[in-house]
Design a protein around this motif. Structure first.
Motif, mmCIF file in Angstrom:
data_model
loop_
_atom_site.group_PDB
_atom_site.id
_atom_site.type_symbol
_atom_site.label_atom_id
_atom_site.label_comp_id
_atom_site.label_asym_id
_atom_site.label_seq_id
_atom_site.Cartn_x
_atom_site.Cartn_y
_atom_site.Cartn_z
ATOM 1 N N ILE A 106 0.373 11.063 12.599
ATOM 2 C CA ILE A 106 -0.119 10.638 11.282
ATOM 3 C C ILE A 106 -0.333 9.127 11.309
ATOM 4 C CG2 ILE A 106 0.396 10.445 8.816
ATOM 5 C CD1 ILE A 106 2.173 12.916 9.091
ATOM 6 N N ILE A 107 -1.482 8.694 10.820
ATOM 7 C CA ILE A 107 -1.771 7.260 10.711
ATOM 8 C C ILE A 107 -2.174 6.923 9.282
ATOM 9 C CG2 ILE A 107 -3.540 5.524 11.267
ATOM 10 C CD1 ILE A 107 -3.276 6.213 14.152
ATOM 11 N N TYR A 108 -1.654 5.806 8.795
ATOM 12 C CA TYR A 108 -2.075 5.227 7.516
ATOM 13 C C TYR A 108 -2.702 3.867 7.801
ATOM 14 C CZ TYR A 108 1.097 8.547 5.144
ATOM 15 O OH TYR A 108 1.742 9.676 4.681
ATOM 16 N N THR A 109 -3.824 3.593 7.153
ATOM 17 C CA THR A 109 -4.456 2.284 7.309
ATOM 18 C C THR A 109 -5.245 1.950 6.046
ATOM 19 O OG1 THR A 109 -5.679 0.885 8.864
ATOM 20 C CG2 THR A 109 -6.616 3.070 8.371
ATOM 21 N N LYS A 115 6.108 10.520 -12.369
ATOM 22 C CA LYS A 115 6.499 9.226 -12.924
ATOM 23 C C LYS A 115 5.959 8.069 -12.094
ATOM 24 C CE LYS A 115 10.447 6.769 -14.877
ATOM 25 N NZ LYS A 115 11.910 6.798 -15.146
ATOM 26 N N TYR A 116 6.154 8.115 -10.772
ATOM 27 C CA TYR A 116 5.681 7.042 -9.890
ATOM 28 C C TYR A 116 5.042 7.672 -8.649
ATOM 29 C CZ TYR A 116 8.615 3.963 -12.727
ATOM 30 O OH TYR A 116 9.186 3.277 -13.760
ATOM 31 N N VAL A 117 3.857 7.194 -8.318
ATOM 32 C CA VAL A 117 3.078 7.811 -7.237
ATOM 33 C C VAL A 117 2.347 6.738 -6.436
ATOM 34 C CG1 VAL A 117 0.917 9.114 -6.886
ATOM 35 C CG2 VAL A 117 2.770 10.115 -8.235
ATOM 36 N N GLU A 118 2.182 6.975 -5.144
ATOM 37 C CA GLU A 118 1.241 6.214 -4.325
ATOM 38 C C GLU A 118 0.085 7.131 -3.970
ATOM 39 O OE1 GLU A 118 4.058 2.849 -2.214
ATOM 40 O OE2 GLU A 118 3.825 4.785 -1.206
ATOM 41 N N ALA A 119 -1.124 6.565 -4.002
ATOM 42 C CA ALA A 119 -2.340 7.357 -3.830
ATOM 43 C C ALA A 119 -3.013 7.032 -2.495
ATOM 44 C CB ALA A 119 -3.302 7.073 -4.980
ATOM 45 N N PHE A 120 -3.621 8.058 -1.899
ATOM 46 C CA PHE A 120 -4.260 7.910 -0.591
ATOM 47 C C PHE A 120 -5.564 8.689 -0.553
ATOM 48 C CE2 PHE A 120 0.292 7.591 -0.160
ATOM 49 C CZ PHE A 120 0.451 6.433 0.584
ATOM 50 N N GLN A 121 -6.431 8.265 0.342
ATOM 51 C CA GLN A 121 -7.653 9.004 0.589
ATOM 52 C C GLN A 121 -7.546 9.622 1.995
ATOM 53 O OE1 GLN A 121 -11.153 6.847 -0.406
ATOM 54 N NE2 GLN A 121 -12.562 8.431 0.292
ATOM 55 N N GLY A 172 0.783 -1.232 0.000
ATOM 56 C CA GLY A 172 0.000 0.000 0.000
ATOM 57 C C GLY A 172 0.810 1.274 0.000
ATOM 58 N N LEU A 173 1.939 1.281 0.734
ATOM 59 C CA LEU A 173 2.632 2.556 0.900
ATOM 60 C C LEU A 173 4.122 2.422 1.181
ATOM 61 C CD1 LEU A 173 1.857 4.080 4.426
ATOM 62 C CD2 LEU A 173 1.072 1.818 3.775
ATOM 63 N N THR A 220 -6.054 6.604 4.184
ATOM 64 C CA THR A 220 -6.224 5.198 3.811
ATOM 65 C C THR A 220 -5.504 4.929 2.493
ATOM 66 O OG1 THR A 220 -8.339 5.620 2.680
ATOM 67 C CG2 THR A 220 -8.421 4.974 4.999
ATOM 68 N N PHE A 221 -5.005 3.719 2.373
ATOM 69 C CA PHE A 221 -4.267 3.319 1.181
ATOM 70 C C PHE A 221 -4.977 2.157 0.486
ATOM 71 C CE2 PHE A 221 -2.264 1.231 4.906
ATOM 72 C CZ PHE A 221 -2.382 -0.116 4.565
ATOM 73 N N GLU A 222 -4.688 2.005 -0.785
ATOM 74 C CA GLU A 222 -5.188 0.846 -1.518
ATOM 75 C C GLU A 222 -4.228 -0.320 -1.309
ATOM 76 O OE1 GLU A 222 -5.172 1.022 -5.763
ATOM 77 O OE2 GLU A 222 -3.208 1.975 -5.871
ATOM 78 N N THR A 223 -4.766 -1.538 -1.393
ATOM 79 C CA THR A 223 -3.951 -2.740 -1.263
ATOM 80 C C THR A 223 -4.142 -3.580 -2.508
ATOM 81 O OG1 THR A 223 -4.411 -2.709 1.120
ATOM 82 C CG2 THR A 223 -3.357 -4.686 0.229
ATOM 83 N N PRO A 224 -3.150 -3.621 -3.403
ATOM 84 C CA PRO A 224 -3.290 -4.438 -4.610
ATOM 85 C C PRO A 224 -3.646 -5.885 -4.277
ATOM 86 C CG PRO A 224 -1.382 -3.005 -4.781
ATOM 87 C CD PRO A 224 -1.895 -2.855 -3.370
ATOM 88 N N SER A 225 -4.606 -6.420 -5.012
ATOM 89 C CA SER A 225 -5.224 -7.735 -4.840
ATOM 90 C C SER A 225 -6.306 -7.711 -3.776
ATOM 91 C CB SER A 225 -4.223 -8.865 -4.560
ATOM 92 O OG SER A 225 -3.746 -8.845 -3.224
#
Length: 227
Positions: A108-111, A215-221, A17-18, A145-150
């Motif tokens: 800061i929290i990511y989940t 070029k390369y990015v991680e996306a969050f809500q 995710g991150l 929040t992050f996406e989790t591939p699969s």
């Protein structure tokens, strides 16, 4: 210096995710810790207890090696039943998270994203929001929040359950660290075009990059930010 806390359901979710964003936080001088709530692997057997503990221990060692590459200060394990969080009282999961939040005092929290196909991801999101209520002497000012591939992309949801990112982190300088960290998870990696392949992770980062001209990015809500 930010105090960052990543709360993930399973070993490898924190990298999928991150991973690039974590490395970027660390490179900028932030302290990042991680809690992995679930034990991993045991849902692949009909009986949770049929999984040899040596395989779980090996997976956790993979998580620790991965964590060193990505820069975690500490990786904690909750050892909850894999893909069976719904067999527990939500309050018990909340109490685990609250204990770490009270000790680490992150700002800061990511989940996980609330709309993921995986039940443990959904419950993790709910438990985090409950644990981080903005009452009393709270420290958590930002929740993402992050996406989790699969998982995230396999829900095929629409409307409020869709992953609609509004924060984008440039990880061009840290993508290699993310891929190296994910390579530690030998039992979780898959061959392309599976989303948990190294090739797919690079493609996903490139796809989000096209959204914001990087070029390369991680996306969050962004869920909450208090200033």
């Amino acid at each position: 210096m930010n105090r960052v806390f990543v709360i993930a359901a399973h070993p490898d979710d924190e990298i999928l995710g991150l991973g690039g964003t974590i490395r970027k936080h660390v490179n900028e001088g932030d302290v990042v810790d991680c809690l992995i709530l679930g034990e991993g692997l045991t849902s692949r057997q009909n009986d949770r207890h049929a999984t040899d503990k040596k395989f779980i221990n090996s997976l956790h060692e993979d998580a620790k090696r991965s964590g060193k590459i990505i820069g975690f200060r500490q990786v904690f394990f909750g050892n909850l039943p894999d893909n069976r969080f719904d067999s527990m009282d939500l309050l018990d999961i909340v109490k685990i998270i609250e204990g770490y939040v009270n000790e680490l005092k992150p700002n800061i929290i990511y989940t996980h994203h609330k709309g993921d196909r995986n039940i443990d991801h959904k419950i993790t999101f709910e438990a985090v929001l409950t644990s981080c209520r903005p009452t009393g002497e709270y420290t958590v000012k930002e929740i993402y929040t992050f996406e989790t591939p699969s998982s995230t992309e396999w829900d095929f949801s629409y409307g409020s359950n869709s992953f609609n990112p509004n924060v984008f982190i440039d990880i061009e300088s840290s993508l290699e660290s993310k891929l190296n960290a994910m390579a530690c998870y030998t039992t979780e990696l898959r061959e392309y075009p599976h989303p948990r392949s190294l090739e797919s992770l690079q493609i996903i980062a490139a796809r989000w990059g096209t959204v914001v001209g990087k070029k390369y990015v991680e996306a969050f809500q962004l869920i909450r930010k208090i200033q």
